[in-house]
Design a protein around this motif. Sequence first.
Motif, PDB file in Angstrom:
ATOM      1  N   ASP A  92      15.206  45.612  -2.869  1.00 27.24           N
ATOM      2  CA  ASP A  92      16.340  44.681  -2.839  1.00 27.24           C
ATOM      3  C   ASP A  92      16.320  43.786  -4.089  1.00 27.24           C
ATOM      4  OD1 ASP A  92      18.208  42.747  -2.301  1.00 27.24           O
ATOM      5  OD2 ASP A  92      17.271  42.014  -0.464  1.00 27.24           O
ATOM      6  N   LYS A  93      17.294  43.998  -4.972  1.00 27.71           N
ATOM      7  CA  LYS A  93      17.319  43.241  -6.237  1.00 27.71           C
ATOM      8  C   LYS A  93      17.487  41.745  -6.010  1.00 27.71           C
ATOM      9  CE  LYS A  93      18.720  46.540  -9.628  1.00 27.71           C
ATOM     10  NZ  LYS A  93      19.730  47.109 -10.459  1.00 27.71           N
ATOM     11  N   LEU A  94      18.207  41.411  -4.956  1.00 26.72           N
ATOM     12  CA  LEU A  94      18.433  39.986  -4.681  1.00 26.72           C
ATOM     13  C   LEU A  94      17.115  39.321  -4.271  1.00 26.72           C
ATOM     14  CD1 LEU A  94      20.334  37.588  -4.353  1.00 26.72           C
ATOM     15  CD2 LEU A  94      20.906  38.419  -2.052  1.00 26.72           C
ATOM     16  N   TRP A  95      16.383  40.000  -3.397  1.00 26.88           N
ATOM     17  CA  TRP A  95      15.090  39.441  -2.979  1.00 26.88           C
ATOM     18  C   TRP A  95      14.142  39.366  -4.175  1.00 26.88           C
ATOM     19  CZ3 TRP A  95       9.898  39.808  -2.926  1.00 26.88           C
ATOM     20  CH2 TRP A  95       9.216  38.950  -2.041  1.00 26.88           C
ATOM     21  N   ASN A  96      14.132  40.431  -4.984  1.00 31.73           N
ATOM     22  CA  ASN A  96      13.243  40.439  -6.152  1.00 31.73           C
ATOM     23  C   ASN A  96      13.578  39.295  -7.103  1.00 31.73           C
ATOM     24  OD1 ASN A  96      12.201  42.730  -5.023  1.00 31.73           O
ATOM     25  ND2 ASN A  96      13.132  44.155  -6.485  1.00 31.73           N
ATOM     26  N   ALA A  97      14.866  38.994  -7.223  1.00 32.32           N
ATOM     27  CA  ALA A  97      15.267  37.888  -8.113  1.00 32.32           C
ATOM     28  C   ALA A  97      14.722  36.569  -7.578  1.00 32.32           C
ATOM     29  CB  ALA A  97      16.783  37.837  -8.230  1.00 32.32           C
ATOM     30  N   ALA A  98      14.777  36.392  -6.258  1.00 34.57           N
ATOM     31  CA  ALA A  98      14.265  35.143  -5.672  1.00 34.57           C
ATOM     32  C   ALA A  98      12.762  35.018  -5.915  1.00 34.57           C
ATOM     33  CB  ALA A  98      14.581  35.102  -4.176  1.00 34.57           C
ATOM     34  N   GLN A  99      12.046  36.124  -5.726  1.00 35.85           N
ATOM     35  CA  GLN A  99      10.593  36.097  -5.958  1.00 35.85           C
ATOM     36  C   GLN A  99      10.305  35.854  -7.444  1.00 35.85           C
ATOM     37  OE1 GLN A  99       7.938  35.937  -4.216  1.00 35.85           O
ATOM     38  NE2 GLN A  99       6.325  36.589  -5.632  1.00 35.85           N
ATOM     39  N   SER A 100      11.123  36.452  -8.315  1.00 39.71           N
ATOM     40  CA  SER A 100      10.934  36.230  -9.758  1.00 39.71           C
ATOM     41  C   SER A 100      11.219  34.771 -10.102  1.00 39.71           C
ATOM     42  CB  SER A 100      11.866  37.127 -10.580  1.00 39.71           C
ATOM     43  OG  SER A 100      11.639  38.466 -10.249  1.00 39.71           O
ATOM     44  N   GLU A 101      12.225  34.194  -9.463  1.00 39.28           N
ATOM     45  CA  GLU A 101      12.519  32.773  -9.703  1.00 39.28           C
ATOM     46  C   GLU A 101      11.302  31.925  -9.315  1.00 39.28           C
ATOM     47  OE1 GLU A 101      15.761  31.001  -7.409  1.00 39.28           O
ATOM     48  OE2 GLU A 101      15.709  29.198  -8.651  1.00 39.28           O
ATOM     49  N   LEU A 102      10.715  32.274  -8.197  1.00 36.93           N
ATOM     50  CA  LEU A 102       9.540  31.531  -7.714  1.00 36.93           C
ATOM     51  C   LEU A 102       8.391  31.613  -8.731  1.00 36.93           C
ATOM     52  CD1 LEU A 102       7.964  30.077  -5.426  1.00 36.93           C
ATOM     53  CD2 LEU A 102       7.482  32.324  -4.451  1.00 36.93           C
ATOM     54  N   VAL A 103       8.131  32.841  -9.188  1.00 33.88           N
ATOM     55  CA  VAL A 103       6.996  33.039 -10.099  1.00 33.88           C
ATOM     56  C   VAL A 103       7.260  32.362 -11.448  1.00 33.88           C
ATOM     57  CG1 VAL A 103       5.649  34.793 -11.336  1.00 33.88           C
ATOM     58  CG2 VAL A 103       6.289  35.161  -8.948  1.00 33.88           C
ATOM     59  N   GLN A 104       8.492  32.511 -11.935  1.00 35.94           N
ATOM     60  CA  GLN A 104       8.806  31.953 -13.261  1.00 35.94           C
ATOM     61  C   GLN A 104       8.963  30.451 -13.252  1.00 35.94           C
ATOM     62  OE1 GLN A 104      12.301  33.593 -15.302  1.00 35.94           O
ATOM     63  NE2 GLN A 104      11.896  35.465 -14.197  1.00 35.94           N
ATOM     64  N   SER A 105       9.733  29.951 -12.274  1.00 33.66           N
ATOM     65  CA  SER A 105      10.098  28.536 -12.387  1.00 33.66           C
ATOM     66  C   SER A 105       9.397  27.646 -11.374  1.00 33.66           C
ATOM     67  CB  SER A 105      11.614  28.373 -12.294  1.00 33.66           C
ATOM     68  OG  SER A 105      12.113  29.106 -11.220  1.00 33.66           O
ATOM     69  N   GLY A 106       8.501  28.214 -10.572  1.00 35.99           N
ATOM     70  CA  GLY A 106       7.718  27.384  -9.660  1.00 35.99           C
ATOM     71  C   GLY A 106       8.529  26.852  -8.504  1.00 35.99           C
ATOM     72  N   LYS A 107       9.624  27.513  -8.166  1.00 37.46           N
ATOM     73  CA  LYS A 107      10.522  26.988  -7.144  1.00 37.46           C
ATOM     74  C   LYS A 107      11.587  28.060  -6.887  1.00 37.46           C
ATOM     75  CE  LYS A 107      12.949  22.581  -6.721  1.00 37.46           C
ATOM     76  NZ  LYS A 107      14.322  23.085  -6.675  1.00 37.46           N
ATOM     77  N   ILE A 108      12.106  28.115  -5.663  1.00 41.20           N
ATOM     78  CA  ILE A 108      13.284  28.976  -5.422  1.00 41.20           C
ATOM     79  C   ILE A 108      14.389  28.028  -4.995  1.00 41.20           C
ATOM     80  CG2 ILE A 108      14.217  31.002  -4.212  1.00 41.20           C
ATOM     81  CD1 ILE A 108      11.512  31.788  -3.300  1.00 41.20           C
TER      82      ILE A 108
END
Length: 468
Positions: free
Chosen positions: A354-370
């Motif tokens: 799921d690209k949407l879920w992956n984007a949320a997880q990537s946001e978490l890893v990159q920016s320290g927050k979703i």
Amino acid sequence: MSEHRLTQKQNALMIDPRRTRVLNSCSDKPGAVIYWMSRDQRLNHNWALLFAREKAARKGQPLVVVFALAPSFLDAPFRHYDFMLKGLEETSKALERINIPFMLLEGEPDTEISRYACQSEAGAVVTDFSPLNISRNWKKKAADILDIPLYEVDAHNIVPCWYASDKQEYAARTLRPKLQARLDEFLVPFPTILPLPAPHVHHRSPDWKQVRERLQKDRSVPPVNRIAPGETAAAESLENFIKSRLSGYATARNDPNSNALSQLSPYLHFGQISAQHVALRVAESRAPQKDKTAFLEELIIRRELSDNFCNYNPSYDRFEGIPAWAKQTLLLHGQDKREYLYTIDVFEKAATHDKLWNAAQSELVQSGKIHGYMRMYWAKKILEWSSSPPEAFEMAIYLNDRYALDGRDPNGYAGVAWSIGGLHDRPWFERPVYGNIRYMNASGCRRKFDVERYISRFREPATLFPNA
Ligand SMILES: Cc1cc2nc3c(=O)[nH]c(=O)nc-3n(C[C@H](O)[C@H](O)[C@H](O)COP(=O)(O)OP(=O)(O)OC[C@H]3O[C@@H](n4cnc5c(N)ncnc54)[C@H](O)[C@@H]3O)c2cc1C
């Protein structure tokens, strides 16, 4: 920025005794007052520091602020220590400018604080409040060892947590009237912290560079550059939010592409800004009332509801802590067929279908927050694609605490328990895997915001995890 300045006389009167309690049965002795700074890592708008300062001034004794750096705080990686230490460095310098020495001890906080209090022949210790088990255990041990009083001051909540309610609340609707009935009494301006006479206590300022080098933390989760740590950055962030984003918050806050949120949660988590100060500044701003109301609902009601949950439910970070109806329905659907089944490794690397879920997880890893709205989707899908609800709970807490700068916070534990375990929610109509837990899907997201744009804003997992 308007500052709420009060006279020295008012200063002494402003610390509401209902905000403080004593954790052992000892009496004050002559000797310095120690403020064991823990959750509320700031000079300004800090009731625990004001209480300690007032006590020191009344006793004619010095005040020393002590922070005990635990070798491990719930496995926090370097990202979190880096943010915290930079903030503490700024605060320590500001304290020293008003003649309040700052000490950094390294080791188990209960032992270190007790040893320091004994060695320095202190007369009283004051600390701030946290509902988390780890902090409560430290305080309990220190209270038992010390032969001077250990005072606790709730400097984090507007209405002191133990005073707002004496039990775990069912939902926002049950806590809201209790908080609203007390806001007139507790949502009051802060006195300015005044300098003390130059101290006679011997102390050595920490060598911050060496402290950072000594930290043997997991460096695989690097600092987040986009959020500058510290009290000054926190205050600037608040003023920017009020000036440019508070108007419109009520309508735009559920759109992850809109940058409508305050981004204050890391500062609130580390106590680099006071929620009470934020509430006062927002309330006196000229933003439309509906935006102020929507923001204050999150900042006051939802945030203090999370502290209430953790304070009265010691299983707040485990599946066991969710309401009985939710446990029952999830276990009943525990054997339902899952369309997708992922391990922690796949989730962590943002490698689901799921690209949407992956984007949320990537946001978490990159920016320290979703983004707050995506956090719900993120956690609910972990439930949907895990082999069991307890495992889903554990994985969501692990990922949130590992990567989110605002993680290890009552808000995170309540957020996961709400998304996966129906906390503070009600049963919805029954469906596979979720049972009666509220469901969320990508079509719902599509109706609310431009999902493709959100996905495109975050790097592909391959670049994010080069070794994956
Ligand atoms: C699965 C999940 C995990 C979460 N993990 C965390 C976490 O680790 N740390 C954290 O602080 N919040 C967490 N939240 C709550 C919320 O999503 C964040 O507080 C919010 O996204 C922080 O961004 P902001 O400061 O820009 O929010 P804003 O919308 O600007 O809100 C301002 C403040 O209000 C409080 N607040 C906002 N929403 C909530 C909420 N739903 N519950 C409690 N308080 C709220 C926070 O203190 C926040 O900083 C989580 C929610 C969910 C569903």
